[in-house]
Design an enzyme around this catalytic site. Structure first.
Site, PDB file in Angstrom:
ATOM      1  N   ARG A 167       0.838  -1.199   0.000  1.00 15.97           N
ATOM      2  CA  ARG A 167       0.000   0.000   0.000  1.00 15.97           C
ATOM      3  C   ARG A 167       0.880   1.259   0.000  1.00 15.97           C
ATOM      4  O   ARG A 167       2.080   1.200   0.197  1.00 15.97           O
ATOM      5  CB  ARG A 167      -0.934   0.019   1.207  1.00 15.97           C
ATOM      6  CG  ARG A 167      -0.240   0.103   2.550  1.00 15.97           C
ATOM      7  CD  ARG A 167      -1.253   0.291   3.673  1.00 15.97           C
ATOM      8  NE  ARG A 167      -0.579   0.449   4.950  1.00 15.97           N
ATOM      9  CZ  ARG A 167      -0.368  -0.531   5.814  1.00 15.97           C
ATOM     10  NH1 ARG A 167      -0.773  -1.759   5.536  1.00 15.97           N
ATOM     11  NH2 ARG A 167       0.255  -0.300   6.946  1.00 15.97           N
ATOM     12  N   TYR A 218       9.882   8.779  16.093  1.00 21.00           N
ATOM     13  CA  TYR A 218       9.966   8.668  14.636  1.00 21.00           C
ATOM     14  C   TYR A 218      11.243   9.313  14.094  1.00 21.00           C
ATOM     15  O   TYR A 218      12.009   8.698  13.356  1.00 21.00           O
ATOM     16  CB  TYR A 218       8.736   9.301  14.004  1.00 21.00           C
ATOM     17  CG  TYR A 218       8.687   9.184  12.495  1.00 21.00           C
ATOM     18  CD1 TYR A 218       8.182   8.049  11.881  1.00 21.00           C
ATOM     19  CD2 TYR A 218       9.140  10.225  11.674  1.00 21.00           C
ATOM     20  CE1 TYR A 218       8.128   7.940  10.499  1.00 21.00           C
ATOM     21  CE2 TYR A 218       9.087  10.129  10.292  1.00 21.00           C
ATOM     22  CZ  TYR A 218       8.579   8.986   9.712  1.00 21.00           C
ATOM     23  OH  TYR A 218       8.539   8.886   8.337  1.00 21.00           O
TER      24      TYR A 218
END
Length: 218
Positions: A11, A142
């Site tokens: 995806r 992150y």
């Protein structure tokens, strides 16, 4: 035929990278965490798939063996955990596993073939949030995990065999499940530089960071 392994290729940006490589004649294998979903996407793309869960290192060697000889490795898969690193230290650990340790382990896994072939390209999808030049922004762990991946991309050329390159690229803010609906870029726009690095840049370009086909500061 040139063969590429794209992690998280079922995806978003990974799908767009796989689709773009296939359009250029590359034999693509997508690495997917969800085998059922991955098989369906691979059928749509017209490519092969392997079960590859970046939080399950025991899947790495079987996936690489099933994928075969890999000329291009694209470390695309990632996670975004927005919790404070202090409040949720496991979030940082998971971020490091998915976006640093797993990419390095996969590099080590495909390197024997690349070494024998005398050629190979490794592309690490990163983010400006992981660069000192852009202030190490971003939530949770992150940016820290991406900074580690950036450091690896910068330093690894000194240990790679001749003919094998590694570069990092930032796709920008892309309209995906992770990027959200407000993101202005399409997955195809985000994938462009990765495909360019995989197929078009000279093989001696290595240890660099790119966005929109332009070299950027770390």
């Amino acid at each position: 035929m040139v063969r590429a392994l794209v992690t998280g290729g079922n995806r978003g940006i990974g799908y767009a990278i796989a689709q773009g490589l296939i359009a250029r004649g590359v034999d693509v294998v997508i690495g997917v965490r969800d085998a059922q979903a991955g098989a369906a996407v691979a059928e749509t793309l017209g490519c092969a798939w392997v079960h590859l869960d970046l939080e399950a290192p025991e899947t790495f060697d079987p996936a690489i063996a099933a994928a075969g000889d890999i000329d291009i490795l694209i470390n695309n898969a990632g996670i975004l955990i927005e919790d404070s690193m202090i409040d949720n230290p496991d979030g940082l650990r998971r971020s490091m596993q998915v976006m640093f340790h797993a990419p390095f382990d996969l590099i080590c896994g495909v390197l024997p073939y690349m070494t024998r072939a005398g050629a190979g390209r490794i592309i690490n999808l990163t983010s400006g949030w992981g660069t000192y030049d852009e202030g190490m922004e971003g939530p949770g762990g992150y940016g820290v995990a991406k900074a580690a991946l950036n450091a690896l991309s910068y330093a690894l050329p000194r240990d790679l065999p001749s003919g094998v390159s590694v570069n990092a690229m930032c796709p920008g803010w892309v309209h995906t499940r992770m990027g959200g609906k407000a993101a202005p870029r399409t997955p195809e726009e985000g994938a462009d530089t990765a495909i360019w690095l995989a197929l078009d840049v000279p093989g001696d370009v290595t240890g660099k960071f790119f966005r929109d086909r332009q070299e950027k500061a770390w």
